[in-house]
Design a protein around this motif. Structure first.
Motif, PDB file in Angstrom:
ATOM      1  N   SER A 160      23.483  37.572  41.912  1.00 52.30           N
ATOM      2  CA  SER A 160      24.647  38.170  41.282  1.00 52.30           C
ATOM      3  C   SER A 160      25.583  37.041  40.883  1.00 52.30           C
ATOM      4  O   SER A 160      25.820  36.127  41.666  1.00 52.30           O
ATOM      5  N   VAL A 161      26.081  37.085  39.664  1.00 53.17           N
ATOM      6  CA  VAL A 161      27.051  36.097  39.200  1.00 53.17           C
ATOM      7  C   VAL A 161      28.269  36.823  38.667  1.00 53.17           C
ATOM      8  O   VAL A 161      28.164  37.900  38.087  1.00 53.17           O
ATOM      9  N   ALA A 162      29.426  36.226  38.887  1.00 53.58           N
ATOM     10  CA  ALA A 162      30.670  36.821  38.398  1.00 53.58           C
ATOM     11  C   ALA A 162      31.675  35.710  38.114  1.00 53.58           C
ATOM     12  O   ALA A 162      31.774  34.749  38.875  1.00 53.58           O
ATOM     13  N   PRO A 163      32.429  35.864  37.040  1.00 46.91           N
ATOM     14  CA  PRO A 163      33.451  34.878  36.725  1.00 46.91           C
ATOM     15  C   PRO A 163      34.742  35.166  37.481  1.00 46.91           C
ATOM     16  O   PRO A 163      34.993  36.286  37.918  1.00 46.91           O
ATOM     17  N   SER A 164      35.551  34.145  37.639  1.00 48.28           N
ATOM     18  CA  SER A 164      36.908  34.327  38.154  1.00 48.28           C
ATOM     19  C   SER A 164      37.780  33.245  37.541  1.00 48.28           C
ATOM     20  O   SER A 164      37.284  32.322  36.892  1.00 48.28           O
ATOM     21  N   GLY A 165      39.055  33.362  37.741  1.00 47.28           N
ATOM     22  CA  GLY A 165      39.967  32.391  37.162  1.00 47.28           C
ATOM     23  C   GLY A 165      40.262  32.692  35.705  1.00 47.28           C
ATOM     24  O   GLY A 165      39.881  33.723  35.164  1.00 47.28           O
ATOM     25  N   THR A 166      40.925  31.788  35.062  1.00 50.47           N
ATOM     26  CA  THR A 166      41.324  31.942  33.672  1.00 50.47           C
ATOM     27  C   THR A 166      40.146  31.677  32.758  1.00 50.47           C
ATOM     28  O   THR A 166      39.445  30.671  32.924  1.00 50.47           O
ATOM     29  N   PRO A 167      39.906  32.562  31.793  1.00 47.49           N
ATOM     30  CA  PRO A 167      38.808  32.332  30.856  1.00 47.49           C
ATOM     31  C   PRO A 167      38.989  31.001  30.130  1.00 47.49           C
ATOM     32  O   PRO A 167      40.104  30.601  29.811  1.00 47.49           O
ATOM     33  N   LEU A 168      37.875  30.337  29.890  1.00 49.89           N
ATOM     34  CA  LEU A 168      37.909  29.098  29.116  1.00 49.89           C
ATOM     35  C   LEU A 168      37.987  29.502  27.651  1.00 49.89           C
ATOM     36  O   LEU A 168      38.879  30.219  27.265  1.00 49.89           O
ATOM     37  N   ASP A 169      37.081  29.074  26.845  1.00 50.77           N
ATOM     38  CA  ASP A 169      37.015  29.518  25.458  1.00 50.77           C
ATOM     39  C   ASP A 169      35.921  30.557  25.360  1.00 50.77           C
ATOM     40  O   ASP A 169      34.842  30.382  25.897  1.00 50.77           O
ATOM     41  N   GLY A 170      36.185  31.645  24.697  1.00 50.98           N
ATOM     42  CA  GLY A 170      35.141  32.649  24.545  1.00 50.98           C
ATOM     43  C   GLY A 170      35.700  34.045  24.487  1.00 50.98           C
ATOM     44  O   GLY A 170      36.906  34.249  24.417  1.00 50.98           O
ATOM     45  N   PRO A 171      34.818  35.021  24.537  1.00 48.92           N
ATOM     46  CA  PRO A 171      35.196  36.412  24.320  1.00 48.92           C
ATOM     47  C   PRO A 171      35.757  37.115  25.547  1.00 48.92           C
ATOM     48  O   PRO A 171      35.833  38.326  25.583  1.00 48.92           O
TER      49      PRO A 171
END
Length: 109
Positions: free
Chosen positions: A6-17
């Motif tokens: 399982s993968v999930a992002p956190s923090g402020t988005p970089l560049d992207g949608p």
């Protein structure tokens, strides 16, 4: 080997949608990772919490790495949870394990 991850992002988005909506949902980011898995051609299955993929060590780990990288555009950090069943010489276990479980349940009547 079978890997459930399982993968999930956190923090402020970089560049992207990222940043679409304000419900804290990560479905768009997860979809990017699942697309990498499905495009790999390896046997796989996705549930509400994990994606499973089956293959040889190097090919499975390469897919996990690329799926993790795909999530990277959605946050400044990525969380990865991984569990592996390493059983050399066995293939078809992504479905075989479920078939054996269903058979055992049937025997319990």
């Amino acid at each position: 080997m079978i890997v459930a991850f399982s993968v999930a992002p956190s923090g402020t988005p970089l560049d992207g949608p990222a940043g679409r909506g304000d419900d804290a949902s990560v479905h768009t980011a997860v979809a990017a990772a699942v697309k990498v898995v499905r495009d790999s051609g390896l046997p796989n299955r996705t549930s509400s919490m994990f994606t499973e993929i089956e293959g040889e060590w190097d090919e499975v780990m390469d897919v996990v790495k690329r799926a993790t990288e795909a999530i990277g555009q959605y946050g400044s950090r990525v969380s990865l949870v991984l569990k592996a069943d390493i059983r050399p010489g066995h293939t078809g276990e992504i479905t075989g394990k479920i078939e054996r479980l269903q058979s055992a349940l049937g025997e319990l009547g």
